[in-house]
Every structure is written in structure tokens, then in C-alpha cells.
Design a protein around this motif. Structure first.
Motif, PDB file in Angstrom:
ATOM      1  N   ASP A  50       2.545  -0.103   0.625  1.00  0.00           N
ATOM      2  CA  ASP A  50       2.765   1.344   0.618  1.00  0.00           C
ATOM      3  C   ASP A  50       1.666   2.126   1.324  1.00  0.00           C
ATOM      4  N   ALA A  86       5.825   1.439   4.131  1.00  0.00           N
ATOM      5  CA  ALA A  86       5.542   2.849   4.430  1.00  0.00           C
ATOM      6  C   ALA A  86       6.362   3.287   5.630  1.00  0.00           C
ATOM      7  N   TRP A 129       0.943   6.087   1.206  1.00  0.00           N
ATOM      8  CA  TRP A 129       1.577   7.127   2.021  1.00  0.00           C
ATOM      9  C   TRP A 129       2.097   8.266   1.162  1.00  0.00           C
ATOM     10  N   GLN A 130       2.431   7.969  -0.091  1.00  0.00           N
ATOM     11  CA  GLN A 130       2.947   9.018  -0.976  1.00  0.00           C
ATOM     12  C   GLN A 130       1.858  10.003  -1.407  1.00  0.00           C
ATOM     13  N   HIS A 131       0.586   9.690  -1.142  1.00  0.00           N
ATOM     14  CA  HIS A 131      -0.528  10.566  -1.503  1.00  0.00           C
ATOM     15  C   HIS A 131      -0.994  11.399  -0.310  1.00  0.00           C
ATOM     16  N   CYS A 132      -0.200  11.393   0.745  1.00  0.00           N
ATOM     17  CA  CYS A 132      -0.534  12.145   1.959  1.00  0.00           C
ATOM     18  C   CYS A 132       0.286  13.430   2.023  1.00  0.00           C
ATOM     19  N   ASN A 142      -0.906   5.050  -9.154  1.00  0.00           N
ATOM     20  CA  ASN A 142      -0.351   5.539  -7.892  1.00  0.00           C
ATOM     21  C   ASN A 142       0.926   6.332  -8.124  1.00  0.00           C
ATOM     22  N   SER A 194       1.542  10.079  -6.927  1.00  0.00           N
ATOM     23  CA  SER A 194       2.678  10.366  -6.044  1.00  0.00           C
ATOM     24  C   SER A 194       3.507  11.516  -6.589  1.00  0.00           C
ATOM     25  N   ASP A 250       4.095  15.245  -4.917  1.00  0.00           N
ATOM     26  CA  ASP A 250       5.415  15.869  -4.723  1.00  0.00           C
ATOM     27  C   ASP A 250       5.448  17.269  -5.329  1.00  0.00           C
TER      28      ASP A 250
END
Length: 325
Positions: free
Chosen positions: A25, A73, A99-102, A266, A270, A274
């Protein structure tokens, strides 16, 4: 920047390590800038070890360009400008993060400012609006009003209709807090903040205290709270223990809570990303809000950056320039 043994800012030194190994991820970010935060100083001093599996390098937030992605990702992220909350590793030319933390950084947004956002934005959003359950029109007391957390709390609070009260260590910092939007700034060195809040609120008190001090501040903070007030602890700079009158907590129906961000899962981070993307990120990408920037140091001067933070000289965020952009 690395260190071989815990110590003061002087233990930081340039070094070389292998590129991060990407998990499925993860994305690999070519770091333009990295934010400096109090947990970095604590980790360097040996008081805040990284959680299992995290990079041993310092740095919990970065901004830069995605140059590679893990097997799960989105490939379309390659070439994207992002700001990222990282588990560590930001003080380096390349950093891995889920990538979900970007969060996306538009071309009109400076990468130095983008790097100053994730750690404080994620922390304040969760603790003020989720754990603190802040609602439009409520009063909030935040200690350390000109810190990175403090400035973010004041800006976000005002954007969402809160009355923001801050404590600061001198008159110049009180002026800075007011310029950011604080409705009241109290110099805690010359004034009793409990009495100042009692006078300002007509004895009603505040609905939320966002506390970074803990220790003997907690009992004083509770005196500032209105009935059904919430006390949210996010750091223990003044000590880890507090003496409390539980009968007061019961009779006034107070809530005491707190959290740390780095050790959370994580999946939690995430979901938080969002929530921020849906409710707050556009305030920054659209230019309505911008982080309060203290100073940008070259990565090689991380020692000076840490010394400035630990001396309490800064107003807003300290950032390290890695590759620039």
C-alpha cells in the motif's frame, strides 16, 4: 539525517541509508520538504521510540512527488504532488508512506507549506472535532497557542465557528495568536489563565481544553471547563501525572480523554485522512487557510531546527528543505 545515540540536537548528522522498501500500500515520495514536530525531538532524545515496523529515521510529515508505488497502490499516483502523514523517515531524500495517508497538493500550493500541514492537521482534527466533539459556537482553550498545534487549532477552530482562547509565553506571542484569529490570548507568565477565562466567560468557562502540558495544569484546566466540558490531552510536556478531584468531575459531568497519533493503525489514519479530505483540506488548497510558517532550514541544519523548537522560540511551523520545489 541520522543519529547513532540519543541526545541533544547536536547528535543529528548527515548519513546514508538504503531506499525504503515499499509495502503493497506504500508510495515512495521524493521529499521536497519535511515538517519538524515535537515528537521528532523526543525520539532524538530517546524518549519516544518509533512503533514496530516504522522507519527509525525522524520525520512524521513530508511533501513532494510520488516516484514509485507498491503493488496495491494506484499507479496513477506516480508523478503526483502530495503531502503525507508518515510513520517516520521524513528527514531523507526519499520516504515511504501508505498511499491512503497522502493528500493531493495542487500546483498553486507551495510544497513547503504543504509539508507543514499533515501532522498538526490530523492531530487537531481528531482531537478537537472527533474526541473533543467541538460544535459551532463553543469555546475552546488551547495551550501553546503559537506552536504548530496551537496555530492550527486556532485557524481550524475559527473556520468552523468556534471561539478560540489561547495561552502564550510572552506578549509578542499573544499578539501573534490574536493575528491568527484567537479571540483571547493570555500571557500565562503574567496572568492566571484560570482567572482570565473566568472573567472573559462571565464564570461560564470553556467547553473544551486542548492540552499539551498535562501535569499540574490538568487540575487548573478543569477549573476552566463549563459543565459537560471536555478535556483533551495530546502531550505531557509538563508531566505525566495529575491530581484530580473526582467528585468535581462527576458533579460537573466532565469528560477527560486524549490520544497519540503515531501508534494508531494504518486503517485509523486512512479514515482520518478521508475525513480531513472531505471537510478541511479544501480550506488549505483553496487558499482560505495557510499554515503559520516560522522558519525553513536546510536538511543539513536539522540540528539548528531542533534547537529552535526546544528553545520555544518558534511561532508556527519549522520545516526542513530537502530537495526543494
Amino acid at each position: 539525517m541520522v543519529f547513532t545515540a540519543p541526545g541533544g540536537p547536536e547528535v543529528l548528522a548527515p548519513g546514508s541509508v538504503a531506499l525504503p522498501v515499499l509495502r503493497p500500500d506504500d508510495v515512495l515520495i521524493r521529499v521536497a520538504y519535511a515538517g519538524v514536530n515535537r515528537p521528532d525531538c523526543l525520539q532524538r532524545a530517546g524518549a519516544y521510540p518509533p512503533p514496530p515496523g516504522a522507519s527509525p529515521l525522524l520525520g512524521l510529515e513530508v511533501a513532494g512527488e510520488v516516484v514509485a508505488v507498491g503493488s496495491e497502490a494506484p499507479r496513477e499516483m506516480i508523478g503526483a504532488r502530495v503531502a503525507a502523514l508518515t510513520p517516520g523517515g521524513g528527514y531523507a531524500e526519499y520516504c515511504a508512506a501508505p498511499w491512503q495517508h497522502c493528500l493531493p497538493v495542487p500546483e498553486n500550493m507551495a510544497l513547503a507549506e504543504a509539508a507543514a500541514l499533515p501532522e498538526t492537521l490530523f492531530t487537531v482534527w481528531h482531537n478537537l472535532f472527533e474526541r473533543g466533539m467541538a460544535r459551532d459556537g463553543e469555546r475552546v482553550l488551547v495551550h501553546g497557542g503559537t506552536s504548530g498545534i496551537g496555530t492550527m487549532a486556532i485557524m481550524l477552530g475559527k473556520a468552523f465557528g468556534l471561539e478560540m482562547i489561547a495561552t502564550c509565553g510572552d506578549e509578542a506571542k499573544c499578539d501573534a495568536a490574536r493575528s491568527i484569529g484567537a479571540d483571547l490570548a493570555i500571557n500565562y507568565r503574567t496572568e492566571d489563565f484560570v482567572e482570565a477565562i473566568r472573567a472573559h466567560t462571565g464564570g461560564k468557562g470553556v467547553d473544551i481544553v486542548l492540552d499539551m502540558v498535562s501535569g499540574d495544569y490538568v487540575a487548573r484546566n478543569l477549573k476552566c471547563l463549563a459543565e459537560d466540558g471536555r478535556h483533551v490531552t495530546i502531550a505531557v510536556l509538563g508531566g505525566m501525572e495529575a491530581n484530580l478531584n473526582m467528585a468535581v468531575i462527576m458533579s460537573r459531568r466532565l469528560t477527560l480523554t486524549g490520544s497519540t497519533l503515531r501508534p494508531r493503525s494504518n486503517a485509523f489514519k486512512s479514515a482520518l485522512a478521508d475525513e480531513i479530505a472531505a471537510n478541511a483540506w479544501s480550506l488549505f488548497t483553496g487558499g482560505e487557510l495557510a499554515p503559520v510558517m516560522d522558519r525553513v532550514f536546510p536538511l543539513a541544519d536539522a540540528t539548528a531546527a531542533h534547537a529552535r523548537m526546544e528553545a520555544g522560540q518558534h511561532i508556527g511551523k519549522i520545516v526542513l528543505e530537502v530537495s526543494g520545489g
